[in-house]
Each structure stands twice: as structure tokens, then as C-alpha cells.
Design a protein around this motif. Structure first.
Motif, short mmCIF file in Angstrom:
data_model
loop_
_atom_site.label_atom_id
_atom_site.label_comp_id
_atom_site.label_asym_id
_atom_site.label_seq_id
_atom_site.Cartn_x
_atom_site.Cartn_y
_atom_site.Cartn_z
N LYS A 45 56.27 4.78 24.77
CA LYS A 45 56.96 3.92 24.60
C LYS A 45 55.37 3.03 23.82
O LYS A 45 54.80 2.43 24.33
N SER A 47 54.81 0.72 20.87
CA SER A 47 54.95 -0.62 19.87
C SER A 47 53.73 -0.53 18.52
O SER A 47 53.53 -1.33 17.90
N THR A 287 59.50 -0.07 16.29
CA THR A 287 60.06 0.11 17.64
C THR A 287 61.19 0.23 18.17
O THR A 287 61.07 1.08 19.81
N ASN A 290 61.30 4.60 19.01
CA ASN A 290 59.65 4.23 19.15
C ASN A 290 59.24 5.55 17.95
O ASN A 290 58.81 6.89 18.11
N TYR A 291 59.50 5.48 17.16
CA TYR A 291 58.61 6.20 15.93
C TYR A 291 57.38 6.25 16.04
O TYR A 291 56.43 7.42 15.83
N GLY A 293 55.60 6.01 19.03
CA GLY A 293 55.75 6.65 20.22
C GLY A 293 55.50 8.40 20.16
O GLY A 293 54.75 9.19 20.37
#
Length: 333
Positions: A45, A47, A287, A290-291, A293
Motif C-alpha cells: 500500500k 500513498s 490513495t 492504491n494506484y 502501489g
């Protein structure tokens, strides 16, 4: 959309070389694992993109290294011009920005930057205006011929008369240039090299011997990984989720790479109240789905595969880069 730091590196390298040296080894990396999506394991995850390490980055040159090479090329041009009797001092290159971060590798990612700057670069918004670039010193017609390897005035006149200039088979390395016929243009008793002092300086730095790896090889490798990652089903799914999240916030846009053009955020208005509102939604949606990640995991997997596939060429590229930096250090004193 190319990685900003990678795009900057490529631009600086091409500028430093004066020209692209065609015919070098490893010109175009081939796609790795075409048709098969690589395993990415568990996805963290994320951000923020700050501090992320990419496999290809181990072979990229830093802005400071690019600066040293550009300074060295100036010295080589000046030395070459002096051989023909011209005192020619090249303008100093622009100092490095010191901004080699990956903070915008996948577009805007910082909630703080979004709220303060919108889509404008924090560095551009806070740094003083760069010093005005000094123009190159004027040269006579003969001096221009020595610098470029061709009489530009005569060439322009020939084009106006419809006479094409005779094609020149340019050597691809300095070693070849030293054995090959020159231009036939004599200045102060010496023959002007093919491509003039500009090309000679580039060959000495970027292709001293046959088999030099193309200076854009690593850039192309990263671009190939990025292109394949954007077509990967996992990234496409994340992009669709991000776009839906943006739509729920009132903004219709297809992907994070197109948000500025899709929403009409032109240069000069990237930190407007509207841009800041969109930027905050952009980061919040990244966020939420989770783009970052997913993009990082997928692109890293493609880069890793390409690095392994082209290990031999990359090792050669790294060695040649080290040789180039040693020569630059000697020339720069």
C-alpha cells in the motif's frame, strides 16, 4: 508519459552529445515477455512515490554527472577549435537542479504538494528564476565551418538552387573517424573532421571506439517497461477505478497521465484554485485505489525482466559511463 526524471536525463544527454550517434550497439531494447504478464507478488500500500527505487535507475546517469559531461564536451570543442586557430569559449552549461527524485514518477502523488501547488512543480514555484543563458560567442563563416564540418552558407545557397549536398558517410566512433577520409575542407593547413568539432567532441565522449552502447539505451529500456506496464491488466484495472473515483468527485478524465489535458489545465494555471481542487481529488483517488502501489509493482517487474534480459549490454553501458566520467574529470580539471 515518460518518467519525468528519465525524460530530463535523456534530453540532457542528447543535448550534451550534440547529435544522436546512430549505429551504436544496443540501439533498441526489445520487449521482454511480450504477451505474458509478470508475477508481481504482494502489492504494498503506497500513498507516495518519494524514495521508490526502480531497477533501471541503477544504470541512469544523475543530473550532476550530465553536467560534468556537458562541461567536458565544451572543453573538447574548445580544444578542437584551437587546433584550427580559433579561440572559442563555449558558454557554461546550466548547473544541475539537484532534483533527481521519483516524486512524480506516476504523476502527482503528494497530498501536501497538491494542496499547495496543484499541478505546478514545487521546485518551479519556489526557486528563483534561472539565470539568463548566455549565447554562444560569434564565429566567422570559417569558424562555423570548423564547428559544424560544413559551410552552412554554401549549403543554404545550394538548397535554394535545388542542389542537394553530397551525402556524407559519417563515422560512428572516434576510432573510425581517425582512419576515415575527412571533409576535404582545409582550414589553416588542417582538414576539418566530418561533423566538425561538434561531432568530434561527441564521438570522443560517447563513442570513442566501435561498439559503444547508444546513450539512450537505458532511457529506451525504461520507456519500454513503462509502456508495457500501462497495458498490463492490473494497471488498466487500477486506472479504471481511479477514473471512476475522479468521476464521483465531478471530474471526467481517462487516466492520471491525461488529467491535465483532459481537464484543460494549461501551463500558467497549474496552481489555480481549480487546479488545486482537482489535484487534491487526484491524489485522494490514487490513495483510495492504491494506484501507486500497483503501478510501482507492475513497472518494477517489467524493468527487472528487461534488466535481466539485457544484462550484458547494461554492464557495458555502465562501464562506458564510468570511462566517460573519468575522461570528463580529466578534462574539467
Amino acid at each position: 508519459m515518460a518518467h519525468p526524471a528519465r525524460l530530463l536525463a535523456a534530453t540532457c544527454l542528447v543535448s550534451a552529445a550534440v547529435l544522436t550517434l546512430g549505429g551504436c550497439a544496443g540501439d533498441e531494447p526489445e520487449a521482454a515477455g511480450a504477451g505474458k504478464e509478470p508475477d508481481i507478488g504482494s502489492i504494498a500500500k503506497l500513498s507516495s512515490t518519494e524514495g521508490l527505487k526502480f531497477p533501471v535507475a541503477a544504470y541512469e546517469v544523475t543530473s550532476d554527472q550530465q553536467y560534468q559531461v556537458k562541461k567536458a564536451q565544451n572543453r573538447l570543442i574548445e580544444q578542437c577549435m584551437k587546433r584550427f586557430g580559433f579561440e572559442y569559449a563555449r558558454p557554461a552549461p546550466t548547473p544541475p537542479s539537484r532534483n533527481d527524485s521519483s516524486s512524480r514518477a506516476f504523476g502527482l502523488a503528494s497530498a501536501k504538494d497538491a494542496a499547495q501547488f496543484g499541478y505546478a512543480s514545487p521546485r518551479r514555484a519556489t526557486d528563483p528564476a534561472p539565470a539568463k543563458r548566455q549565447p554562444a560567442p560569434p564565429l566567422s563563416r570559417t569558424g562555423q565551418t570548423v564547428l559544424n564540418g560544413v559551410d552552412l552558407v554554401a549549403e543554404a545557397e545550394a538548397k535554394e538552387e535545388g542542389k542537394a549536398a553530397a551525402p556524407t558517410d559519417e563515422p560512428k566512433s572516434q576510432a573510425e573517424a581517425e582512419k576515415a577520409p575527412g571533409t576535404g575542407i582545409m582550414v589553416n593547413g588542417k582538414e576539418v573532421p566530418v561533423g566538425g568539432c561538434g561531432r568530434e567532441s561527441a564521438l570522443k565522449l560517447f563513442a570513442p571506439n566501435p561498439g559503444a552502447v547508444d546513450i539512450l539505451f537505458v532511457f529506451n529500456l525504461g520507456g519500454e517497461a513503462e509502456s508495457r506496464a500501462l497495458e498490463d491488466s492490473r494497471v488498466r484495472k487500477a486506472t479504471t477505478k481511479w477514473a471512476q473515483c475522479m468521476a464521483d468527485s465531478g471530474f471526467t478524465t481517462s487516466s492520471p497521465d491525461n488529467v491535465q489535458s483532459d481537464l484543460g489545465l494549461v501551463q500558467g494555471k497549474l496552481s489555480s484554485p481549480e487546479a488545486i481542487t482537482i489535484a487534491k481529488a487526484d491524489v485522494a483517488c490514487k490513495t483510495r485505489v492504491n494506484y501507486i502501489g500497483i503501478r510501482y509493482a507492475v513497472q518494477s517487474a517489467y524493468e527487472k525482466a528487461l534488466v535481466e534480459e539485457h544484462a550484458e549490454t547494461l554492464a557495458l553501458f555502465k562501464q562506458q559511463t564510468q570511462d566517460r566520467l573519468r575522461l570528463a574529470a580529466q578534462l574539467n580539471g
